[in-house]
Design a protein around this motif. Structure first.
Motif, PDB file in Angstrom:
ATOM      1  N   UNK A   1       0.565   8.595   0.722  1.00  0.00           N
ATOM      2  CA  UNK A   1       1.412   8.111   1.812  1.00  0.00           C
ATOM      3  C   UNK A   1       1.286   6.601   1.962  1.00  0.00           C
ATOM      4  N   UNK A   2       0.057   6.128   1.796  1.00  0.00           N
ATOM      5  CA  UNK A   2      -0.139   4.680   1.879  1.00  0.00           C
ATOM      6  C   UNK A   2       0.596   3.970   0.730  1.00  0.00           C
ATOM      7  N   UNK A   3       0.532   4.561  -0.458  1.00  0.00           N
ATOM      8  CA  UNK A   3       1.198   3.942  -1.601  1.00  0.00           C
ATOM      9  C   UNK A   3       2.728   3.982  -1.455  1.00  0.00           C
ATOM     10  N   UNK A   4       3.234   4.980  -0.772  1.00  0.00           N
ATOM     11  CA  UNK A   4       4.682   5.043  -0.528  1.00  0.00           C
ATOM     12  C   UNK A   4       5.105   3.904   0.387  1.00  0.00           C
ATOM     13  N   UNK A   5       4.281   3.626   1.395  1.00  0.00           N
ATOM     14  CA  UNK A   5       4.588   2.521   2.297  1.00  0.00           C
ATOM     15  C   UNK A   5       4.586   1.194   1.542  1.00  0.00           C
ATOM     16  N   UNK A   6       3.568   1.011   0.698  1.00  0.00           N
ATOM     17  CA  UNK A   6       3.483  -0.235  -0.065  1.00  0.00           C
ATOM     18  C   UNK A   6       4.679  -0.404  -0.989  1.00  0.00           C
ATOM     19  N   UNK A   7       5.090   0.711  -1.581  1.00  0.00           N
ATOM     20  CA  UNK A   7       6.260   0.692  -2.474  1.00  0.00           C
ATOM     21  C   UNK A   7       7.497   0.268  -1.706  1.00  0.00           C
ATOM     22  N   UNK A   8       7.671   0.819  -0.525  1.00  0.00           N
ATOM     23  CA  UNK A   8       8.849   0.511   0.278  1.00  0.00           C
ATOM     24  C   UNK A   8       8.882  -0.954   0.694  1.00  0.00           C
ATOM     25  N   UNK A   9       7.685  -1.535   0.947  1.00  0.00           N
ATOM     26  CA  UNK A   9       7.641  -2.956   1.283  1.00  0.00           C
ATOM     27  C   UNK A   9       8.077  -3.803   0.089  1.00  0.00           C
ATOM     28  N   UNK A  10       7.643  -3.387  -1.097  1.00  0.00           N
ATOM     29  CA  UNK A  10       7.933  -4.182  -2.288  1.00  0.00           C
ATOM     30  C   UNK A  10       9.329  -3.916  -2.851  1.00  0.00           C
ATOM     31  N   UNK A  11       9.871  -2.737  -2.585  1.00  0.00           N
ATOM     32  CA  UNK A  11      11.170  -2.366  -3.143  1.00  0.00           C
ATOM     33  C   UNK A  11      12.134  -1.892  -2.063  1.00  0.00           C
ATOM     34  N   UNK A  12      12.575  -2.797  -1.201  1.00  0.00           N
ATOM     35  CA  UNK A  12      13.429  -2.360  -0.080  1.00  0.00           C
ATOM     36  C   UNK A  12      14.743  -1.743  -0.547  1.00  0.00           C
ATOM     37  N   UNK A  13      15.152  -2.028  -1.798  1.00  0.00           N
ATOM     38  CA  UNK A  13      16.408  -1.454  -2.284  1.00  0.00           C
ATOM     39  C   UNK A  13      16.231  -0.057  -2.856  1.00  0.00           C
ATOM     40  N   UNK A  14      14.969   0.362  -3.016  1.00  0.00           N
ATOM     41  CA  UNK A  14      14.722   1.678  -3.614  1.00  0.00           C
ATOM     42  C   UNK A  14      13.747   2.464  -2.755  1.00  0.00           C
ATOM     43  N   UNK A  15      13.982   2.457  -1.468  1.00  0.00           N
ATOM     44  CA  UNK A  15      12.995   3.082  -0.578  1.00  0.00           C
ATOM     45  C   UNK A  15      12.872   4.566  -0.843  1.00  0.00           C
ATOM     46  N   UNK A  16      11.661   5.042  -0.675  1.00  0.00           N
ATOM     47  CA  UNK A  16      11.457   6.487  -0.820  1.00  0.00           C
ATOM     48  C   UNK A  16      10.885   7.042   0.477  1.00  0.00           C
ATOM     49  N   UNK A  17      11.130   8.311   0.659  1.00  0.00           N
ATOM     50  CA  UNK A  17      10.530   8.987   1.802  1.00  0.00           C
ATOM     51  C   UNK A  17       9.692  10.109   1.211  1.00  0.00           C
ATOM     52  N   UNK A  18       8.378   9.932   1.276  1.00  0.00           N
ATOM     53  CA  UNK A  18       7.498  10.876   0.589  1.00  0.00           C
ATOM     54  C   UNK A  18       7.134  12.038   1.506  1.00  0.00           C
ATOM     55  N   UNK A  19       7.337  13.247   1.005  1.00  0.00           N
ATOM     56  CA  UNK A  19       6.937  14.437   1.767  1.00  0.00           C
ATOM     57  C   UNK A  19       5.834  15.124   0.975  1.00  0.00           C
ATOM     58  N   UNK A  20       4.599  14.950   1.438  1.00  0.00           N
ATOM     59  CA  UNK A  20       3.486  15.531   0.688  1.00  0.00           C
ATOM     60  C   UNK A  20       3.107  16.879   1.291  1.00  0.00           C
ATOM     61  N   UNK A  21       2.963  17.892   0.440  1.00  0.00           N
ATOM     62  CA  UNK A  21       2.456  19.179   0.893  1.00  0.00           C
ATOM     63  C   UNK A  21       1.110  19.427   0.227  1.00  0.00           C
ATOM     64  N   UNK A  22       0.117  19.766   1.032  1.00  0.00           N
ATOM     65  CA  UNK A  22      -1.207  20.034   0.488  1.00  0.00           C
ATOM     66  C   UNK A  22      -1.424  21.542   0.442  1.00  0.00           C
ATOM     67  N   UNK A  23      -1.686  22.073  -0.749  1.00  0.00           N
ATOM     68  CA  UNK A  23      -2.003  23.501  -0.903  1.00  0.00           C
ATOM     69  C   UNK A  23      -3.450  23.622  -1.357  1.00  0.00           C
ATOM     70  N   UNK A  24      -4.075  24.794  -1.149  1.00  0.00           N
ATOM     71  CA  UNK A  24      -5.400  24.982  -1.740  1.00  0.00           C
ATOM     72  C   UNK A  24      -5.317  24.870  -3.267  1.00  0.00           C
ATOM     73  N   UNK A  25      -6.422  24.444  -3.857  1.00  0.00           N
ATOM     74  CA  UNK A  25      -6.477  24.134  -5.287  1.00  0.00           C
ATOM     75  C   UNK A  25      -5.830  25.197  -6.174  1.00  0.00           C
TER      76      UNK A  25
END
Lengths: 298, 442
Positions: free
Chosen positions: B55-79
């Protein structure tokens, strides 16, 4: 359409059509796919015909035989436990002993486990049989002067835990089957027997048991299938498909491991086909021996 | 009558077809662009800490690439659930996420066959490839094609509870070889009656490390298993002797990386953990009582070993080939895992040893006194890593398609036989070899 509905020959087929379609789509098609896949090496989007190689591997596979042994052992032991115990309990509930209210409560409470989820029950049983000395079964063990036992690490103690789940969960259900069977037996038989001087025990063996035969046949048949197809109980108890030394691995567990966890769907299909044939062989010979397939005597 | 029969069969066929197509309603193949111009990327992972990082890396990406913003939806499952779900999804080609974390021991399952369900990421990796530890990319590559990006090196290090060791009169800095480790463990065990190191039955980590130090392999170059080769037998015999001497003991939960074990280690029941460097995060997150008491040191070695340490464990993030957003997903993923910014975050957020080695030497990052990992441990992880840097090797067996099966057999049967049931190493390994040959059809 009108003609169709009024046709004596075709209308019945139309009425059972929904069942036939479901059977075909969800049963016959997957089943035949399994047979086909069991002769293939299946990879993403490609199946290569390899003849009976999967079955050959299966034949020489120690883990498969171990899984089969575990499943058969579990199935036999559940039969030994889950037919006589519920039968006796049902006979007691059906007898004139005790008040109706207490028996009603007893019946209801015995049935509740069948309504709970195996997933939840498995987790609870895992905690009950945990290694630490504060776990419930270890406290019981301590009370009797032994333990702490590492329940889920040993083969036999692990089996005890699995059987405990089976007993807890299915005793009530089987009891209900037997009870229903018993209540269908006409009371005249018992009256006549008691007039002839037969005691309760004699009545149980000579009236209840023979009349209950169809129910017993049914319960045994589904228990054979249920025992051999057991998977979820072990999966939940051991928190996954990997138990120490595969002591909790069942045939279905092995199928799951091979097909889903290791992506060897061809081999897993072969395991499934063998399981199907095994269950069919046992149940068909049992049903034939118990006379279920004979036409009712008029 | 014939006409009627035809009508009936047509009806049956029609119904069957309807039922079948109803099951096959696929996902849309169009990129899902939101109203604000951003693209939603779905991601699956099996670790909470990874989710926070992405999620942090998605924010950083959006700051650096305002023309290619992404909205990350992370789902955590057991291993296990996540990998099984993914296995089913890739086989059916339906219901897949855009990005997925795959654990290294499962990775080989997903690149089997001629058309693996994962996207070729070689191009996306190209801008960063020179700075990244090649051995870690190899782990997620097949025939020169990169299918996944690594998170960390996972070099093996030792974590010593210095407070406990000092009480027993042991100086951890003198432990260099496995013989030293055994001697120290024996002494500690005699003094205190408590366990020193860990013999894990639930993970297969320590054994590959020692085998690599001995120069052995579990799988030969031709892909045949050789788990009873002399080096492997020597490894397990060595560990079994250590166990008999009291230097290593089994642990509740089967490995140091489990809830039950965190409690035991936190209580001081175990004094020395030899584990990949990413275990730092487990100390900081789950063992608060040990703050300031743990020192990181190089992992013990076999005397005269060329390979001092190897990478253990790992996660390869991949992009399923059917994802409608795969190009964007691949670019973001390369940024999120291989770029220098990302690798600083790998250390700062996750406490892992980053794959971009440039970061290892950036003292501003590595020696930062405010860093929670630097605060927790007595020694600095990068000092230790830089010390062994030239001795970081690679176990080729890790990348073999048969590795998941080997790993599974060791974790369910062989390690249990050896550490729990005391079966002699040679016997247990011969059994494993026979089982594996059969299972793999060799």
């Amino acid at each position: 359409m009108r003609q169709l509905l009024y046709s004596k020959r075709l209308a019945p087929y139309l009425f059972i059509l929904p069942f036939l379609v479901t059977l075909a789509v969800f049963w016959v098609v997957p089943l035949s796919r399994s047979f086909v896949m069991s002769t293939q090496e299946v990879l993403y989007g490609q199946g290569t015909f390899i003849g009976l190689a999967n079955y050959e591997r299966l034949w020489g596979d120690r883990i498969f035989w171990q899984a089969l042994f575990n499943s058969v052992r579990y199935m036999v032991l559940t039969l030994v436990l889950l037919v006589p115990i519920p039968l006796v309990l049902a006979a007691l509930v059906n007898s004139s002993i005790g008040s109706a209210r207490i028996k009603g409560f007893f019946k209801a409470s015995m049935f509740v486990p069948a309504l709970t989820s195996v997933v939840v029950a498995g987790i609870v049983f895992r905690l009950i049989f945990a290694e630490s000395d504060s776990a419930m079964m270890n406290q019981v063990a301590e009370f009797f002067g032994f333990g702490p036992v590492r329940w889920l690490r040993g083969d036999i103690t692990g089996l005890v835990a699995l059987l405990a789940i089976a007993l807890w969960r299915w005793t009530g259900v089987n009891m209900m089957y037997f009870l229903a069977g018993m209540q269908a037996i006409p009371s005249e038989y018992y009256e006549a027997a008691s007039i002839d001087g037969a005691g309760k025990v004699r009545q149980f063996f000579h009236i209840t048991l023979p009349n209950l035969r169809p129910t017993i046949v049914y319960v045994v048949t589904i228990s054979v299938y249920g025992g051999l197809a057991m998977f979820l109980e072990s999966f939940m108890l051991y928190a996954g498909n990997n138990s120490p030394n595969n002591q909790g691995l069942t045939v279905v567990g092995y199928l799951y491991r091979k097909g889903i966890e290791e992506n060897d769907l061809g081999f897993a299909s072969a395991v499934g086909v063998v399981l199907l044939l095994l269950v069919m062989a046992i149940n068909i010979s049992y049903l034939t021996a118990s006379g279920t397939f004979k036409k009712e005597a008029a | 009558m014939t006409r009627l029969r035809t009508a009936t069969s047509t009806l049956v066929a029609a119904l069957a077809v309807t039922a079948l197509t109803a099951c096959g309603g696929g996902q849309s193949q169009e990129p899902s662009v939101n109203a604000d111009g951003s693209t939603t990327l779905n991601m699956w992972t099996f670790a909470d800490v990874h989710a926070a990082y992405y999620e942090e890396m998605a924010e950083k990406w959006n700051e650096a690439n305002p023309d290619q913003e992404i909205q990350l939806e992370v789902t955590v499952y057991p291993y296990q659930d996540m990998h099984n779900k993914l296995q089913l999804a890739v086989n059916s080609g339906e219901g897949l996420p855009d990005v997925v974390d795959i654990e290294v021991n499962k990775f080989a399952n997903f690149v089997k066959g001629e058309n693996p369900p994962l996207m070729d990421l070689t191009e996306a990796a190209a801008p960063y490839v020179d700075d990244v530890v090649q051995a870690r990319l190899d782990l997620y590559s097949k025939d020169g094609t990169v299918y996944g990006f690594p998170t960390h090196v996972g070099a093996f290090t030792s974590f010593y509870n210095t407070e406990l060791l000092e009480d027993a009169g042991i100086d951890y800095t003198t432990i260099k070889t496995w013989d030293d480790f055994k001697e120290a463990g024996e002494k500690y065990n005699k003094e205190t009656g408590k366990a020193f190191g860990v013999a894990s039955t639930g993970v297969f980590f320590l054994e590959p490390l020692i085998t690599a130090q001995l120069g052995g392999q579990y799988i030969g170059d031709d892909g045949t298993v050789q788990v009873n080769s002399p080096e492997v037998v020597e490894t397990l015999t060595m560990l079994q002797e250590m166990q008999d001497a009291g230097a290593i003991s089994t642990i509740p939960g089967g490995s140091p990386d489990s809830e039950e074990a965190y409690g035991a280690i936190n209580d001081g029941d175990y004094a020395a953990i030899v584990y990949p460097a990413w275990y730092t995060s487990r100390f900081v997150d789950y063992m608060p009582d040990l703050e300031g008491k743990v020192a990181i040191a190089p992992a013990p070695v076999v005397e005269g070993a060329e390979v001092q340490t190897i990478g253990g464990g790992g996660t390869g993030a991949a992009v399923p080939v059917v994802s409608p957003n795969k190009e964007l997903a691949a670019d973001w993923l390369a940024f999120a895992k291989l770029s220098p910014e990302a690798n600083v975050a790998v250390w700062e957020v996750l406490g892992f040893d980053p794959v971009n080695m440039a970061v290892w030497e950036d003292e501003e990052v590595t020696q930062n006194p405010e860093n929670k990992f630097n605060k927790y441990f007595q020694t600095n992880m990068f000092d230790v890593l830089n010390e062994v840097k030239d001795g970081i090797g690679h176990l080729d067996s890790f990348t073999d398609p048969s590795w998941p099966t080997v790993d599974d057999t060791f974790r369910t049967v062989t390690l249990n036989e050896i550490y729990e049931n005391g079966t002699p190493a040679q016997e247990a390994l011969d059994q494993a070899q026979a089982d594996l040959q059969n299972q793999l059809g060799q």
